[in-house]
Design an enzyme around this catalytic site. Structure first.
Site, PDB file in Angstrom:
ATOM      1  N   LYS A  46       0.839  -1.205   0.000  1.00 43.02           N
ATOM      2  CA  LYS A  46       0.000   0.000   0.000  1.00 43.02           C
ATOM      3  C   LYS A  46       0.869   1.249   0.000  1.00 43.02           C
ATOM      4  O   LYS A  46       0.641   2.181  -0.776  1.00 43.02           O
ATOM      5  CB  LYS A  46      -0.930   0.002   1.207  1.00 43.02           C
ATOM      6  CG  LYS A  46      -2.065  -0.993   1.099  1.00 43.02           C
ATOM      7  CD  LYS A  46      -2.893  -1.014   2.370  1.00 43.02           C
ATOM      8  CE  LYS A  46      -4.006  -2.045   2.295  1.00 43.02           C
ATOM      9  NZ  LYS A  46      -4.819  -2.060   3.534  1.00 43.02           N
ATOM     10  N   SER A  92      -0.902   0.605   6.020  1.00 45.63           N
ATOM     11  CA  SER A  92      -1.194  -0.292   7.127  1.00 45.63           C
ATOM     12  C   SER A  92      -2.166  -1.354   6.665  1.00 45.63           C
ATOM     13  O   SER A  92      -2.948  -1.132   5.743  1.00 45.63           O
ATOM     14  CB  SER A  92      -1.786   0.495   8.304  1.00 45.63           C
ATOM     15  OG  SER A  92      -1.961  -0.345   9.419  1.00 45.63           O
ATOM     16  N   ASP A  93      -2.104  -2.498   7.307  1.00 44.02           N
ATOM     17  CA  ASP A  93      -3.058  -3.562   7.018  1.00 44.02           C
ATOM     18  C   ASP A  93      -3.214  -4.409   8.262  1.00 44.02           C
ATOM     19  O   ASP A  93      -2.294  -4.496   9.089  1.00 44.02           O
ATOM     20  CB  ASP A  93      -2.597  -4.431   5.845  1.00 44.02           C
ATOM     21  CG  ASP A  93      -3.735  -5.269   5.305  1.00 44.02           C
ATOM     22  OD1 ASP A  93      -4.581  -4.713   4.584  1.00 44.02           O
ATOM     23  OD2 ASP A  93      -3.809  -6.466   5.637  1.00 44.02           O
ATOM     24  N   GLN A  94      -4.368  -5.040   8.371  1.00 46.62           N
ATOM     25  CA  GLN A  94      -4.644  -5.860   9.545  1.00 46.62           C
ATOM     26  C   GLN A  94      -5.193  -7.206   9.131  1.00 46.62           C
ATOM     27  O   GLN A  94      -6.041  -7.301   8.246  1.00 46.62           O
ATOM     28  CB  GLN A  94      -5.661  -5.157  10.440  1.00 46.62           C
ATOM     29  CG  GLN A  94      -5.904  -5.864  11.754  1.00 46.62           C
ATOM     30  CD  GLN A  94      -6.866  -5.065  12.609  1.00 46.62           C
ATOM     31  OE1 GLN A  94      -8.058  -5.063  12.369  1.00 46.62           O
ATOM     32  NE2 GLN A  94      -6.325  -4.379  13.609  1.00 46.62           N
ATOM     33  N   ALA A 101      -0.067  -4.451  10.734  1.00 47.34           N
ATOM     34  CA  ALA A 101       1.236  -4.094  10.177  1.00 47.34           C
ATOM     35  C   ALA A 101       1.218  -2.634   9.740  1.00 47.34           C
ATOM     36  O   ALA A 101       0.201  -2.115   9.269  1.00 47.34           O
ATOM     37  CB  ALA A 101       1.576  -4.992   9.001  1.00 47.34           C
TER      38      ALA A 101
END
Length: 194
Positions: free
Chosen positions: A48, A64-66, A101
């Protein structure tokens, strides 16, 4: 100093009183074959940020990613009421791990890909052991069908949670601000002198 963030993080980032712009990168968020949930979150946060830095060269970019996991298995966004109820039934009385993250990509650098800072914050969430009627009522009220784990802790979903354990309380909502402010400080961002 320009800062860009993907769309999901804009609400939390506004708490820091820093100017930023939102860009929604077009990223395939499906996990790769054999990829661990933690690795998926880290890869997607980095992808991203990398996609946005191409659109905004010379800027600081936050990605960010979850990924949520139960017994090591990734929990997807439910999409429907039926799927959300199945998820909540499976998780009741149990601990779900959320991997959030974060990537700060410093596009001001000559080789920004080598200076990208990456972190993964784990949040351990224990769900209450609630009856189906309570789970159904919650889902009808909040309709969290776009949330991995079928609960919005920043909303009514907090009522179905028993315990949250994390080094960064904002990580569960999607943008770990403690980790982010540390990354921004390392690149010289002036928090209190603007």
């Amino acid at each position: 100093m320009q800062i860009f963030v993907w769309t999901d993080g804009s609400t939390l980032l506004s708490r820091l009183h820093i100017p930023f712009e939102v860009i929604a990168p077009d990223i395939d968020e499906r996990p790769k074959a054999g990829e661990s949930p933690e690795a998926t979150a880290i890869r997607l946060a980095r992808e991203k940020a990398a996609a946005v830095v191409l659109l905004a060269p010379g800027a600081l970019v936050i990605g960010s990613d979850q990924v949520a996991t139960l017994d090591g298995e990734q929990i997807d966004k439910p999409g429907t009421h039926k799927n959300a109820l199945q998820q909540l039934r499976k998780m009741r009385g149990r601990c779900v791990i959320f991997h959030t993250a974060l990537c700060l990509w410093d596009g001001r650098q000559q080789h920004p890909e080598t200076t990208a800072q990456i972190d993964n914050i784990q949040t351990f969430v224990t769900f209450r052991d609630l009856a189906d009627a309570e789970l159904e009522a919650y889902l009808r009220i909040e309709q969290p069908y776009d949330c991995a784990g079928s609960a919005k802790n920043e909303g009514l979903g907090i009522a179905i949670l028993e315990k949250i354990d994390s080094s960064d309380p904002t990580a569960l909502t999607g943008l770990p601000l403690i980790a982010l402010t540390g990354m921004l400080r390392r690149v010289g961002f002036p928090f209190f002198t603007r």
